[in-house]
Design an enzyme around this catalytic site. Structure first.
Site, PDB file in Angstrom:
ATOM      1  N   HIS A   1       1.049  -1.354   0.026  1.00 56.45           N
ATOM      2  CA  HIS A   1      -0.013  -0.425   0.158  1.00 56.45           C
ATOM      3  C   HIS A   1       0.731   1.094  -0.429  1.00 56.45           C
ATOM      4  O   HIS A   1       2.080   1.328   0.258  1.00 56.45           O
ATOM      5  CB  HIS A   1      -1.212   0.263   1.195  1.00 56.45           C
ATOM      6  CG  HIS A   1      -0.377   0.232   2.691  1.00 56.45           C
ATOM      7  ND1 HIS A   1       0.628  -0.701   3.378  1.00 56.45           N
ATOM      8  CD2 HIS A   1      -0.869   0.726   3.073  1.00 56.45           C
ATOM      9  CE1 HIS A   1       1.003  -0.538   4.573  1.00 56.45           C
ATOM     10  NE2 HIS A   1       0.433   0.443   4.333  1.00 56.45           N
TER      11      HIS A   1
ATOM     12  N   ASP B   1       5.553   5.040   5.325  1.00 53.20           N
ATOM     13  CA  ASP B   1       6.293   3.957   5.351  1.00 53.20           C
ATOM     14  C   ASP B   1       6.937   2.644   5.153  1.00 53.20           C
ATOM     15  O   ASP B   1       7.055   1.852   5.170  1.00 53.20           O
ATOM     16  CB  ASP B   1       6.416   3.518   7.094  1.00 53.20           C
ATOM     17  CG  ASP B   1       5.281   3.405   7.489  1.00 53.20           C
ATOM     18  OD1 ASP B   1       4.406   3.334   6.752  1.00 53.20           O
ATOM     19  OD2 ASP B   1       4.990   2.265   8.772  1.00 53.20           O
ATOM     20  N   HIS B   2       5.840   2.890   3.516  1.00 51.29           N
ATOM     21  CA  HIS B   2       5.922   1.337   3.098  1.00 51.29           C
ATOM     22  C   HIS B   2       6.718   1.699   1.480  1.00 51.29           C
ATOM     23  O   HIS B   2       6.846   1.045   0.266  1.00 51.29           O
ATOM     24  CB  HIS B   2       4.715   0.909   2.656  1.00 51.29           C
ATOM     25  CG  HIS B   2       4.438   0.516   4.238  1.00 51.29           C
ATOM     26  ND1 HIS B   2       4.413  -0.979   4.006  1.00 51.29           N
ATOM     27  CD2 HIS B   2       3.881   1.083   5.249  1.00 51.29           C
ATOM     28  CE1 HIS B   2       3.801  -1.556   5.512  1.00 51.29           C
ATOM     29  NE2 HIS B   2       3.577  -0.194   6.128  1.00 51.29           N
TER      30      HIS B   2
ATOM     31  N   ASP C   1       0.573  -4.168   6.324  1.00 49.50           N
ATOM     32  CA  ASP C   1       0.115  -3.872   7.536  1.00 49.50           C
ATOM     33  C   ASP C   1      -1.060  -4.147   7.833  1.00 49.50           C
ATOM     34  O   ASP C   1      -2.220  -3.604   8.084  1.00 49.50           O
ATOM     35  CB  ASP C   1      -0.187  -2.276   7.081  1.00 49.50           C
ATOM     36  CG  ASP C   1       1.224  -1.695   7.280  1.00 49.50           C
ATOM     37  OD1 ASP C   1       2.199  -2.268   8.157  1.00 49.50           O
ATOM     38  OD2 ASP C   1       1.035  -0.340   7.858  1.00 49.50           O
TER      39      ASP C   1
ATOM     40  N   HIS D   1       1.140   3.867   1.793  1.00 48.59           N
ATOM     41  CA  HIS D   1       1.534   4.559   3.359  1.00 48.59           C
ATOM     42  C   HIS D   1       3.196   5.073   2.730  1.00 48.59           C
ATOM     43  O   HIS D   1       3.799   3.971   2.950  1.00 48.59           O
ATOM     44  CB  HIS D   1       1.416   4.102   4.264  1.00 48.59           C
ATOM     45  CG  HIS D   1      -0.628   3.860   4.786  1.00 48.59           C
ATOM     46  ND1 HIS D   1      -0.794   2.735   6.107  1.00 48.59           N
ATOM     47  CD2 HIS D   1      -0.909   4.557   4.269  1.00 48.59           C
ATOM     48  CE1 HIS D   1      -2.620   3.648   5.805  1.00 48.59           C
ATOM     49  NE2 HIS D   1      -1.845   3.939   5.273  1.00 48.59           N
TER      50      HIS D   1
ATOM     51  N   HIS E   1       5.333  -4.645  11.419  1.00 47.27           N
ATOM     52  CA  HIS E   1       5.888  -3.598  12.730  1.00 47.27           C
ATOM     53  C   HIS E   1       6.058  -4.163  13.771  1.00 47.27           C
ATOM     54  O   HIS E   1       5.234  -3.887  14.944  1.00 47.27           O
ATOM     55  CB  HIS E   1       5.254  -2.861  12.473  1.00 47.27           C
ATOM     56  CG  HIS E   1       4.950  -1.860  11.363  1.00 47.27           C
ATOM     57  ND1 HIS E   1       6.508  -1.448  10.419  1.00 47.27           N
ATOM     58  CD2 HIS E   1       3.822  -1.087  10.884  1.00 47.27           C
ATOM     59  CE1 HIS E   1       5.899  -0.375   9.881  1.00 47.27           C
ATOM     60  NE2 HIS E   1       4.213  -0.054   9.255  1.00 47.27           N
TER      61      HIS E   1
ATOM     62  N   HIS F   1      -7.129  -2.036   6.281  1.00 51.66           N
ATOM     63  CA  HIS F   1      -6.415  -1.538   6.155  1.00 51.66           C
ATOM     64  C   HIS F   1      -5.773   0.465   5.306  1.00 51.66           C
ATOM     65  O   HIS F   1      -5.880   1.910   5.581  1.00 51.66           O
ATOM     66  CB  HIS F   1      -4.932  -0.947   6.860  1.00 51.66           C
ATOM     67  CG  HIS F   1      -3.537   0.042   7.023  1.00 51.66           C
ATOM     68  ND1 HIS F   1      -3.664  -0.123   8.277  1.00 51.66           N
ATOM     69  CD2 HIS F   1      -2.211   0.237   6.117  1.00 51.66           C
ATOM     70  CE1 HIS F   1      -2.005   0.080   8.074  1.00 51.66           C
ATOM     71  NE2 HIS F   1      -1.943   0.507   7.464  1.00 51.66           N
TER      72      HIS F   1
HETATM   73 ZN   LIG Z   1      -0.511   1.753   6.346  1.00 51.81          ZN
END
Ligand SMILES: [Zn+2]
Length: 269
Positions: free
Chosen positions: A96, A100-101, A208, A98, A253, A186
């Site tokens: 996805h 942090d990805h 996630d 986001h 995470h 998510h």
């Molecule tokens: Zn995420």
């Protein structure tokens, strides 16, 4: 033909509150957790599943997540540790978008980028409460412009390329033994990835759709979601997939599980 290898590239850590990690459960307080990318060396090419966060972006937009990242934990630094360059990566798969990805996507200028069709749409057209999640579109200036309303977009920081996107829908075996499973909730178009290997159980990367073993044990989602009911269904789906394929779950995470994972330059095969 060589056997498939999987490397976990440590991308450093971030901090969120316990109530975000465990929605409506907590306990509250700072929780520092890892981010990582998954590099798959496959007979059909080199794939990378997620690319971690960009330190400068986090410091600029959400410094309260207190990023800790060494040069070896950036995508170029982590690839160098296993003797690779960003140009060696053929395909980027984003679970996805986001921040942090996808923070390292911008370095992977030779790669074709794969993602769910709904996820690409969500980048420039998401719900207002998702704005921090989708805040790093530096890898795709066209999307950043579309989001900002074309003319108001800031110029991208890097001398940036325009990525080649290939969008997917549904579950897909994108290469032999390399599976993407739809796990929405998510975000709109979230994918989890399973890799079949010769010498061990398949590895099922939740991304996630489930942050940690503890989230799974509690059947507790994080507070970052588009649709909490769909998120829970996706967690159940991951459990069912793990059972069906006798796969081991790798969480996105999880400070505790991450300590036990084999990190690059070590690998799974
Ligand atoms: Zn995420």
């Amino acid at each position: 033909m060589s056997d498939t290898k999987v490397y976990l590239l440590d991308g450093g850590t971030l901090v969120i509150d316990g109530f975000h990690a465990f929605w409506n459960r907590g306990p509250g307080g700072e929780l520092r957790f890892p981010c990582y990318a998954v590099l798959v060396e496959h007979a059909d090419g080199t794939y990378i599943f997620d690319t971690g966060y960009d330190h400068d972006h986090v410091m600029k937009v959400l410094p309260f997540e207190k990023p800790l990242q060494t040069p070896e934990q950036t995508i170029p630094g982590a690839l160098a540790r296993i003797g690779k360059k960003p140009q060696d990566v053929d395909y980027v798969i984003n679970s996805h978008y986001h921040f942090d990805h996808c923070g390292g996507n911008k370095y992977l200028t030779e790669a074709c980028t794969l993602c769910h069709a709904k996820e690409l749409e969500a980048c420039s057209c998401h719900q207002p409460f998702e704005h921090l999640g989708y805040s790093d579109l530096s890898f795709a200036p066209d999307l950043a412009k579309a989001k900002a309303g074309a003319k108001d977009a800031a110029e991208p920081a890097l001398d940036i390329y325009t990525p080649k996107f290939e969008t997917l829908t549904g579950d897909q075996e994108i290469a032999k033994g390399l599976w993407l499973f739809e796990t929405p909730g998510h975000t709109a178009g979230h994918y989890s990835m399973m890799v079949e290997l010769k010498n061990r159980r398949p590895m099922l990367f939740t991304a996630d759709a489930c942050y940690s073993q503890k989230n799974m044990d509690m059947m507790c989602i994080s507070s970052f979601h588009l649709d909490p009911t769909a998120s829970l269904k996706s967690m159940q789906r991951l459990k069912d997939l793990a059972e069906k394929y006798d796969a081991e779950l790798f969480y996105s995470h999880d400070p505790e599980s991450f300590g036990d994972y084999i990190k690059a330059p070590g690998f799974y095969s």
